[in-house]
Design a protein around this motif. Sequence first.
Motif, PDB file in Angstrom:
ATOM      1  N   GLU A   1       1.120  -1.400   0.346  1.00  0.00           N
ATOM      2  CA  GLU A   1       0.095   0.035   0.447  1.00  0.00           C
ATOM      3  C   GLU A   1       0.640   1.277  -0.224  1.00  0.00           C
ATOM      4  O   GLU A   1       1.496   1.252   0.992  1.00  0.00           O
ATOM      5  CB  GLU A   1      -0.588   0.157   1.284  1.00  0.00           C
ATOM      6  N   LEU A   2       0.807   1.984  -0.839  1.00  0.00           N
ATOM      7  CA  LEU A   2       1.187   3.123  -1.303  1.00  0.00           C
ATOM      8  C   LEU A   2       1.063   3.925   0.151  1.00  0.00           C
ATOM      9  O   LEU A   2      -0.620   4.636   0.159  1.00  0.00           O
ATOM     10  CB  LEU A   2       1.332   4.553  -2.596  1.00  0.00           C
ATOM     11  N   LEU A   3       1.706   4.512   0.391  1.00  0.00           N
ATOM     12  CA  LEU A   3       1.951   6.153   1.613  1.00  0.00           C
ATOM     13  C   LEU A   3       2.023   7.311   1.017  1.00  0.00           C
ATOM     14  O   LEU A   3       1.840   8.084   2.512  1.00  0.00           O
ATOM     15  CB  LEU A   3       2.749   5.355   3.054  1.00  0.00           C
ATOM     16  N   SER A   4       2.271   7.712   0.040  1.00  0.00           N
ATOM     17  CA  SER A   4       3.016   8.785  -0.595  1.00  0.00           C
ATOM     18  C   SER A   4       2.296   8.699  -2.517  1.00  0.00           C
ATOM     19  O   SER A   4       3.042   7.873  -3.115  1.00  0.00           O
ATOM     20  CB  SER A   4       3.982   8.865  -0.664  1.00  0.00           C
ATOM     21  N   SER A   5       1.809   9.839  -2.917  1.00  0.00           N
ATOM     22  CA  SER A   5       1.778   9.794  -4.442  1.00  0.00           C
ATOM     23  C   SER A   5       3.645   9.895  -4.762  1.00  0.00           C
ATOM     24  O   SER A   5       4.348  10.583  -4.534  1.00  0.00           O
ATOM     25  CB  SER A   5       1.374  10.955  -4.787  1.00  0.00           C
ATOM     26  N   PRO A   6       3.466   9.251  -6.311  1.00  0.00           N
ATOM     27  CA  PRO A   6       4.868   9.343  -6.679  1.00  0.00           C
ATOM     28  C   PRO A   6       5.686   9.858  -7.196  1.00  0.00           C
ATOM     29  O   PRO A   6       4.299  11.484  -8.033  1.00  0.00           O
ATOM     30  CB  PRO A   6       5.220   7.869  -7.541  1.00  0.00           C
ATOM     31  N   GLY A   7       6.727  10.770  -7.705  1.00  0.00           N
ATOM     32  CA  GLY A   7       6.833  12.544  -8.782  1.00  0.00           C
ATOM     33  C   GLY A   7       7.139  11.835  -9.985  1.00  0.00           C
ATOM     34  O   GLY A   7       7.177  13.134 -10.982  1.00  0.00           O
ATOM     35  N   LEU A   8       7.516  10.424  -9.932  1.00  0.00           N
ATOM     36  CA  LEU A   8       7.783  10.347 -11.009  1.00  0.00           C
ATOM     37  C   LEU A   8       7.240   9.189 -12.122  1.00  0.00           C
ATOM     38  O   LEU A   8       7.064   8.637 -12.762  1.00  0.00           O
ATOM     39  CB  LEU A   8       9.686  10.055 -11.060  1.00  0.00           C
ATOM     40  N   ALA A   9       7.329   8.099 -10.763  1.00  0.00           N
ATOM     41  CA  ALA A   9       6.000   6.516 -11.977  1.00  0.00           C
ATOM     42  C   ALA A   9       4.937   7.387 -11.978  1.00  0.00           C
ATOM     43  O   ALA A   9       4.220   7.883 -11.531  1.00  0.00           O
ATOM     44  CB  ALA A   9       6.128   5.446 -10.331  1.00  0.00           C
TER      45      ALA A   9
ATOM     46  N   PHE B   1      10.861  17.574  -4.831  1.00  0.00           N
ATOM     47  CA  PHE B   1      12.475  18.357  -5.214  1.00  0.00           C
ATOM     48  C   PHE B   1      12.384  18.422  -6.246  1.00  0.00           C
ATOM     49  O   PHE B   1      11.620  18.683  -7.019  1.00  0.00           O
ATOM     50  CB  PHE B   1      12.899  16.339  -6.155  1.00  0.00           C
ATOM     51  N   GLN B   2      13.540  19.792  -5.684  1.00  0.00           N
ATOM     52  CA  GLN B   2      13.771  20.160  -6.538  1.00  0.00           C
ATOM     53  C   GLN B   2      12.532  21.674  -7.403  1.00  0.00           C
ATOM     54  O   GLN B   2      12.183  21.840  -6.550  1.00  0.00           O
ATOM     55  CB  GLN B   2      15.023  20.869  -7.386  1.00  0.00           C
ATOM     56  N   GLY B   3      12.564  21.710  -8.506  1.00  0.00           N
ATOM     57  CA  GLY B   3      10.589  21.996  -8.762  1.00  0.00           C
ATOM     58  C   GLY B   3      10.106  21.124  -9.035  1.00  0.00           C
ATOM     59  O   GLY B   3       8.938  21.539  -9.515  1.00  0.00           O
ATOM     60  N   ASN B   4      10.107  20.239  -8.664  1.00  0.00           N
ATOM     61  CA  ASN B   4       8.977  18.559  -9.091  1.00  0.00           C
ATOM     62  C   ASN B   4       8.139  19.005  -7.815  1.00  0.00           C
ATOM     63  O   ASN B   4       8.382  18.438  -6.403  1.00  0.00           O
ATOM     64  CB  ASN B   4       9.600  18.211  -9.823  1.00  0.00           C
ATOM     65  N   LEU B   5       6.736  18.378  -7.669  1.00  0.00           N
ATOM     66  CA  LEU B   5       5.816  17.908  -6.440  1.00  0.00           C
ATOM     67  C   LEU B   5       4.815  17.430  -6.791  1.00  0.00           C
ATOM     68  O   LEU B   5       4.280  16.876  -8.342  1.00  0.00           O
ATOM     69  CB  LEU B   5       4.982  19.823  -6.599  1.00  0.00           C
ATOM     70  N   SER B   6       4.466  16.507  -6.204  1.00  0.00           N
ATOM     71  CA  SER B   6       3.916  15.493  -5.837  1.00  0.00           C
ATOM     72  C   SER B   6       2.622  15.384  -5.597  1.00  0.00           C
ATOM     73  O   SER B   6       2.982  16.091  -4.065  1.00  0.00           O
ATOM     74  CB  SER B   6       4.418  14.329  -6.476  1.00  0.00           C
ATOM     75  N   LEU B   7       1.233  15.471  -6.120  1.00  0.00           N
ATOM     76  CA  LEU B   7       0.404  15.780  -4.719  1.00  0.00           C
ATOM     77  C   LEU B   7      -0.831  14.313  -4.307  1.00  0.00           C
ATOM     78  O   LEU B   7      -0.687  14.055  -5.357  1.00  0.00           O
ATOM     79  CB  LEU B   7      -0.473  17.480  -4.790  1.00  0.00           C
TER      80      LEU B   7
ATOM     81  N   TYR C   1       6.179  20.309 -12.851  1.00  0.00           N
ATOM     82  CA  TYR C   1       7.281  19.707 -12.934  1.00  0.00           C
ATOM     83  C   TYR C   1       7.851  21.840 -13.071  1.00  0.00           C
ATOM     84  O   TYR C   1       7.193  21.812 -14.371  1.00  0.00           O
ATOM     85  CB  TYR C   1       7.784  18.837 -14.154  1.00  0.00           C
ATOM     86  N   ALA C   2       8.648  22.157 -12.502  1.00  0.00           N
ATOM     87  CA  ALA C   2       8.765  22.844 -13.192  1.00  0.00           C
ATOM     88  C   ALA C   2      10.697  23.164 -12.504  1.00  0.00           C
ATOM     89  O   ALA C   2      11.416  21.930 -11.964  1.00  0.00           O
ATOM     90  CB  ALA C   2       8.649  24.600 -12.068  1.00  0.00           C
ATOM     91  N   ASP C   3      12.012  24.346 -13.335  1.00  0.00           N
ATOM     92  CA  ASP C   3      12.877  24.430 -13.099  1.00  0.00           C
ATOM     93  C   ASP C   3      13.136  24.880 -11.504  1.00  0.00           C
ATOM     94  O   ASP C   3      13.713  24.675 -10.555  1.00  0.00           O
ATOM     95  CB  ASP C   3      13.514  25.412 -13.752  1.00  0.00           C
ATOM     96  N   HIS C   4      11.968  25.704 -11.021  1.00  0.00           N
ATOM     97  CA  HIS C   4      11.832  25.882  -9.576  1.00  0.00           C
ATOM     98  C   HIS C   4      11.137  26.794  -9.095  1.00  0.00           C
ATOM     99  O   HIS C   4       9.980  27.388 -10.488  1.00  0.00           O
ATOM    100  CB  HIS C   4      12.639  27.163  -9.893  1.00  0.00           C
ATOM    101  N   ILE C   5      10.444  26.418  -8.623  1.00  0.00           N
ATOM    102  CA  ILE C   5       9.194  27.232  -7.331  1.00  0.00           C
ATOM    103  C   ILE C   5       9.557  28.012  -6.305  1.00  0.00           C
ATOM    104  O   ILE C   5      10.520  27.249  -5.257  1.00  0.00           O
ATOM    105  CB  ILE C   5       7.950  25.602  -7.116  1.00  0.00           C
ATOM    106  N   PRO C   6       9.108  29.030  -5.986  1.00  0.00           N
ATOM    107  CA  PRO C   6       9.249  29.958  -5.516  1.00  0.00           C
ATOM    108  C   PRO C   6       8.759  29.135  -3.863  1.00  0.00           C
ATOM    109  O   PRO C   6       7.458  28.127  -3.886  1.00  0.00           O
ATOM    110  CB  PRO C   6       8.552  30.699  -4.992  1.00  0.00           C
ATOM    111  N   ALA C   7       9.525  29.135  -3.125  1.00  0.00           N
ATOM    112  CA  ALA C   7       9.220  28.629  -1.384  1.00  0.00           C
ATOM    113  C   ALA C   7       8.082  28.807  -1.411  1.00  0.00           C
ATOM    114  O   ALA C   7       6.778  28.278  -0.446  1.00  0.00           O
ATOM    115  CB  ALA C   7      10.030  28.847  -0.415  1.00  0.00           C
ATOM    116  N   GLU C   8       7.043  30.064  -0.940  1.00  0.00           N
ATOM    117  CA  GLU C   8       6.553  30.625  -0.607  1.00  0.00           C
ATOM    118  C   GLU C   8       4.810  30.297  -1.497  1.00  0.00           C
ATOM    119  O   GLU C   8       3.738  29.778  -1.358  1.00  0.00           O
ATOM    120  CB  GLU C   8       6.148  32.385  -0.014  1.00  0.00           C
ATOM    121  N   ASP C   9       5.109  30.066  -2.877  1.00  0.00           N
ATOM    122  CA  ASP C   9       4.365  29.091  -3.534  1.00  0.00           C
ATOM    123  C   ASP C   9       3.731  27.553  -3.540  1.00  0.00           C
ATOM    124  O   ASP C   9       2.598  27.184  -2.884  1.00  0.00           O
ATOM    125  CB  ASP C   9       4.668  29.280  -5.166  1.00  0.00           C
ATOM    126  N   ILE C  10       5.130  27.118  -3.020  1.00  0.00           N
ATOM    127  CA  ILE C  10       4.728  25.726  -2.755  1.00  0.00           C
ATOM    128  C   ILE C  10       4.084  25.480  -1.194  1.00  0.00           C
ATOM    129  O   ILE C  10       3.433  24.859  -1.213  1.00  0.00           O
ATOM    130  CB  ILE C  10       6.262  24.825  -2.139  1.00  0.00           C
TER     131      ILE C  10
END
Length: 154
Positions: free
Chosen positions: A30-38, A98-104, A70-79
């Motif tokens: 059972e996955l406890l987190s959503s993947p960022g690549l898969a 991971f850097q500018g990449n988010l999984s939700l 996916y982005a090159d950079h996302i400002p911390a306040e936007d995240i």
Amino acid sequence: MLIEVFAGTSDENPVFEELPARQLDTETYELLSSPGLALNMARGDVISIEDRNTHAVVLERGGNFCIHIYADHIPAEDIAGLESDVGCDLGGTLDGVFQGNLSLAVPAGNGMDKINEFFDRFRDRTGIQWYYANIYQNLDDDDDETLLNWWLED
């Protein structure tokens, strides 16, 4: 525990992503987190990994859409704002950064219209595109947009 799931290939070599999971059986998790690549998985899904060099098989959906940004950079306040708003407005979670990449993970019960409106507002405000990562049947063909429709099943 951390498991490795197949995420694709790079230069003919398999690429794996480590994800937190709860082991249910020898090859079932059972996955406890959503993947960022898969692709084709989200937090709460029950998956089987019989052949580690191919996509995991989803045995049971946990009821969440996996959203990739996916982005090159996302400002911390936007995240931080996105994390707060996803939790308050959609009952979702920011599962990975991971850097500018988010999984939700966003509960499918919100409906695609509400989710689309929410993330389109984020895109319009930041210029950063977002994607559903677990809605398409053919994971190896970017041009095939045939939907799985798992969120329509009762």
